[in-house]
Every structure is written in C-alpha cells, then in structure tokens.
Enzyme design. Structure first.
Site, PDB file in Angstrom:
ATOM      1  N   ARG A  54      50.364  26.731  96.421  1.00  0.00           N
ATOM      2  CA  ARG A  54      49.926  25.691  95.494  1.00  0.00           C
ATOM      3  C   ARG A  54      48.886  26.538  93.966  1.00  0.00           C
ATOM      4  O   ARG A  54      48.847  26.622  93.367  1.00  0.00           O
ATOM      5  CB  ARG A  54      48.473  24.379  95.838  1.00  0.00           C
ATOM      6  CG  ARG A  54      48.765  23.181  96.849  1.00  0.00           C
ATOM      7  CD  ARG A  54      48.242  22.974  97.986  1.00  0.00           C
ATOM      8  NE  ARG A  54      48.037  24.236  98.735  1.00  0.00           N
ATOM      9  CZ  ARG A  54      49.499  23.824  99.319  1.00  0.00           C
ATOM     10  NH1 ARG A  54      50.246  22.212  99.787  1.00  0.00           N
ATOM     11  NH2 ARG A  54      50.085  24.479 100.957  1.00  0.00           N
ATOM     12  N   THR A  55      47.534  27.527  95.083  1.00  0.00           N
ATOM     13  CA  THR A  55      47.511  28.389  94.054  1.00  0.00           C
ATOM     14  C   THR A  55      48.012  28.969  93.140  1.00  0.00           C
ATOM     15  O   THR A  55      48.053  29.420  91.977  1.00  0.00           O
ATOM     16  CB  THR A  55      46.103  29.288  94.972  1.00  0.00           C
ATOM     17  OG1 THR A  55      45.608  28.233  95.409  1.00  0.00           O
ATOM     18  CG2 THR A  55      45.363  29.747  94.177  1.00  0.00           C
ATOM     19  N   LYS A  82      53.089  52.281 102.098  1.00  0.00           N
ATOM     20  CA  LYS A  82      53.256  53.369 102.425  1.00  0.00           C
ATOM     21  C   LYS A  82      51.288  53.731 102.335  1.00  0.00           C
ATOM     22  O   LYS A  82      51.400  55.146 102.660  1.00  0.00           O
ATOM     23  CB  LYS A  82      53.813  54.444 101.035  1.00  0.00           C
ATOM     24  CG  LYS A  82      55.034  53.715 100.936  1.00  0.00           C
ATOM     25  CD  LYS A  82      55.497  54.763 100.345  1.00  0.00           C
ATOM     26  CE  LYS A  82      56.566  53.809  99.338  1.00  0.00           C
ATOM     27  NZ  LYS A  82      56.681  54.039  97.932  1.00  0.00           N
ATOM     28  N   ARG A 104      44.271  36.737  95.632  1.00  0.00           N
ATOM     29  CA  ARG A 104      43.960  36.836  97.120  1.00  0.00           C
ATOM     30  C   ARG A 104      44.132  37.589  98.261  1.00  0.00           C
ATOM     31  O   ARG A 104      45.302  38.745  98.001  1.00  0.00           O
ATOM     32  CB  ARG A 104      44.599  34.754  97.854  1.00  0.00           C
ATOM     33  CG  ARG A 104      45.037  34.723  98.775  1.00  0.00           C
ATOM     34  CD  ARG A 104      45.897  33.279  98.866  1.00  0.00           C
ATOM     35  NE  ARG A 104      45.010  32.055  98.204  1.00  0.00           N
ATOM     36  CZ  ARG A 104      45.573  31.239  98.772  1.00  0.00           C
ATOM     37  NH1 ARG A 104      46.267  30.779  99.663  1.00  0.00           N
ATOM     38  NH2 ARG A 104      44.785  29.825  98.326  1.00  0.00           N
ATOM     39  N   HIS A 132      36.915  29.822  97.153  1.00  0.00           N
ATOM     40  CA  HIS A 132      37.817  29.736  96.750  1.00  0.00           C
ATOM     41  C   HIS A 132      37.427  28.827  95.583  1.00  0.00           C
ATOM     42  O   HIS A 132      37.497  27.636  95.219  1.00  0.00           O
ATOM     43  CB  HIS A 132      39.331  28.713  97.462  1.00  0.00           C
ATOM     44  CG  HIS A 132      40.359  28.734  97.243  1.00  0.00           C
ATOM     45  ND1 HIS A 132      40.408  28.831  96.071  1.00  0.00           N
ATOM     46  CD2 HIS A 132      41.527  28.402  97.175  1.00  0.00           C
ATOM     47  CE1 HIS A 132      42.450  28.924  96.287  1.00  0.00           C
ATOM     48  NE2 HIS A 132      42.821  28.493  96.861  1.00  0.00           N
TER      49      HIS A 132
END
Ligand code: CP
Length: 328
Positions: A54-55, A82, A104, A132
């Site tokens: 969704r986001t 790495k 996120r 959020h």
C-alpha cells in the site's frame, strides 16, 4: 522552503488539519479529472528496507499525479548488502542529487537519522514500532469523510498496540483532533508505558469497543507468536476478533478500519472485512491523496509553511550539497 514528515507526535493540530485539507483538495481534483499543476522537476528516492504494498504504491501514484519522478532503491541489491552503513548510503543518495526520500525501515528512528545526513525532506513511510504518519493521515481523512469530524468520536484501536507504529501515529493524530482514544488488547501486546500515549487502556474487548464510533483493528504480527506474547492465534481470535457479534457492542453506525495487510479470520472475520462498515479500500485510496499532500507539504508547495516545533527545518537541496555537518 522544505521540511520533513517524520511523525505525527510533533505536529500541531493546525499542521495536521492543513495536511488533511491539502489531501482533500487533491482528492477532489483527481476524482473530477482536473489538471494538477506539476511540481518542480524533482526526484524522490523510494527507500523501502521493509516490504510494502500500500504505502509504496500510493507514494508512487502520488508522485505520478504531482509530476514527480521516483528513483527506486532495493536494499537487498544495494551496496548495503556489502556492508555499507545507513549513514553512508544516505550520503550517497544525497550526492546522487535526489531531492527527497520516502523511507521505510524496521528500526524506529531510522528516518530521523537519515534526515540528519540527507539535507532535503525525508518522509517516514513507517519505522519500526515508532510512527507511520501517512497511514494515520489516510485513516483520519477516511473517518472525516464518513463522520464529518473526528472531534468527539470514540475510537478503539484493537490488537497488537505494543508493536504497532500505526497505533502510535493514530493515537497522536486522533487525540490532537479531539477524539476519545482507547487501546484494547491483551496485556502482553500493550506497551509497558502506555501512560505515555494519549488514550485509555482496556484489556477486554467488550468494554473497549462499547459504544465505539470507529474501531481500528491492527494486524496481529505473526512473529509475535514466536516470542510467546500470544499463546495462540485461536485464543487471540476468540478474545479480540472484530466480527458481527462483537460489533453489536459498538455504536450502530460504527466504522471498521484496518491499515492492512489483514490476517483474514484473525483480527477481522471475512464478513466484517467485506461489509459496508469496512473502510479498508477507502483507506487505501485515501492513502494516495494524503501522500500527495505530504509530498507537496514537505516542499512547501501548498500555501503557507509553518515550521514544526522540535523538528529541524531543512534547507533546499540543490545548492546545499558541498558540506555535511555531522556529529557522528
Ligand atoms: N498499511 C501499510 O503500511 O501497508 P503496507 O505495509 O502494504 O505498506
């Protein structure tokens, strides 16, 4: 002038209302098919260190409607695999001349760290158990559309409050806009210091959703089972599921929200998830418009800009990339 959107907690009521008003205006324009004035020639870095449907997609859609370009960053195929640190990754993206970051991350506070080194707007797309913010804005827009206002609404947030960034952002936002906020769930899924959050705690579903105008069901994070915080999914379902029977205790016109993804048959039964009371698809759609608002707001492209208290203003990016001030 540009700024960050790292959480709801430090926003004022008027800033939240401003973001919601911009989102509504964009929604009206998009649904009428009006032309939307494209924003400047800007590139938004999409940094999703955790999975998202969704986001991520709604930020992409929001950018598309605003005429912005996006640059995708896949952590698994980046140089972080790495051993490159988050700080060096953010500095690299800064000097790759990205204009803003949508981020996120599984760690609470990672977007705030990124904001220290990036030098342009950072938008939190969900960090650990912290916040959020754009989900809470989408939820608020959805409630306002159906109820007219959030003030005086009785809103029960049900389930795994402890691990939920959605619960925290919603609690801050809804209480700032005048709602009565309740947290409902088992003791093991309630924050130890729940008194630091704005809301009243209920350990029984029946009393927690009594006369509620809105129920926000939270995803039961299955990984919590492994740490023994829930004895069984069946027991959680029996005690805390939102379904036709348990909803009889709530107000007759109670709305049911869920940020997704849903565990069907756990937090919600199928009938409730697919019922007229369910706002789940409206939340998803409104996610686009609040993210358009957020992108416009951080660049100050939507009317008067007020600096959030306690949140550092950031300088325009393009001309500020020769020095990095760091205490690290
Ligand atoms: N609500 C939410 O954040 O959903 P995604 O994880 O799919 O983005």
């Amino acid at each position: 002038m540009a700024r960050n959107l790292l959480g709801i907690r430090h926003l004022s009521k008027s800033q939240i209302e401003e973001l919601l008003a911009i989102a509504k205006s964009y929604k009206d324009k998009v649904t009428r098919g009006d032309r939307i004035e494209p924003m400047k020639d800007l590139v938004i870095g999409m940094l999703f260190f955790e999975n998202s449907t969704r986001t991520r997609v709604s930020f992409e859609q929001a950018a598309h409607y605003l005429g912005l370009k996006t640059a995708n960053f896949a952590a698994s195929s980046s140089s972080m695999s790495k051993g490159e640190t988050l700080k060096d990754t953010i500095l690299t993206l800064r000097y790759e001349r990205l204009d803003a970051l949508v981020m996120r991350h599984r760690l609470s506070g990672a977007p705030s760290l990124a904001a220290r080194f990036f030098g342009g707007p950072v938008l939190n797309a969900g960090d650990g158990q912290h916040e959020h913010p754009t989900q809470a804005l989408a939820d608020a827009l959805t409630i306002i559309e159906k109820k007219g206002s959030i003030a005086a609404c009785r809103i029960a947030i049900v389930g795994d409050v402890e691990h939920s960034r959605v619960a925290r952002s919603n609690a801050w936002l809804l209480s700032k806009l005048g709602a009565e906020v309740r947290f409902v769930g088992p003791r093991t899924l309630m924050p130890l210091h729940s008194g630091l959050l704005p809301g009243e705690v209920f350990y029984e579903l029946a009393s927690g959703i009594q006369d509620a105008d809105v129920v926000i069901a939270l995803r039961l994070q299955k990984e919590r089972m492994e740490t023994g915080l829930v004895s069984s999914v069946n027991e959680f379902t029996k005690l805390y599921q939102i379904n036709r029977d348990t909803l009889k205790l709530a107000a007759p016109d109670c709305l049911v929200l869920h940020p997704g993804p849903i565990n069907r048959g756990v937090e919600l039964d199928d009938a409730t998830a697919d019922s007229d009371r369910s706002m789940i698809t409206a939340q998803v759609e409104n996610g686009i418009f609040v993210r358009m608002a957020a992108l416009a707001w951080v660049f100050g492209e939507c009317g008067e800009v007020h600096e959030p208290k306690g949140q550092a203003a950031v300088q325009p990016v393009k001309h500020e990339r020769t020095k990095v001030k760091s205490k690290a």
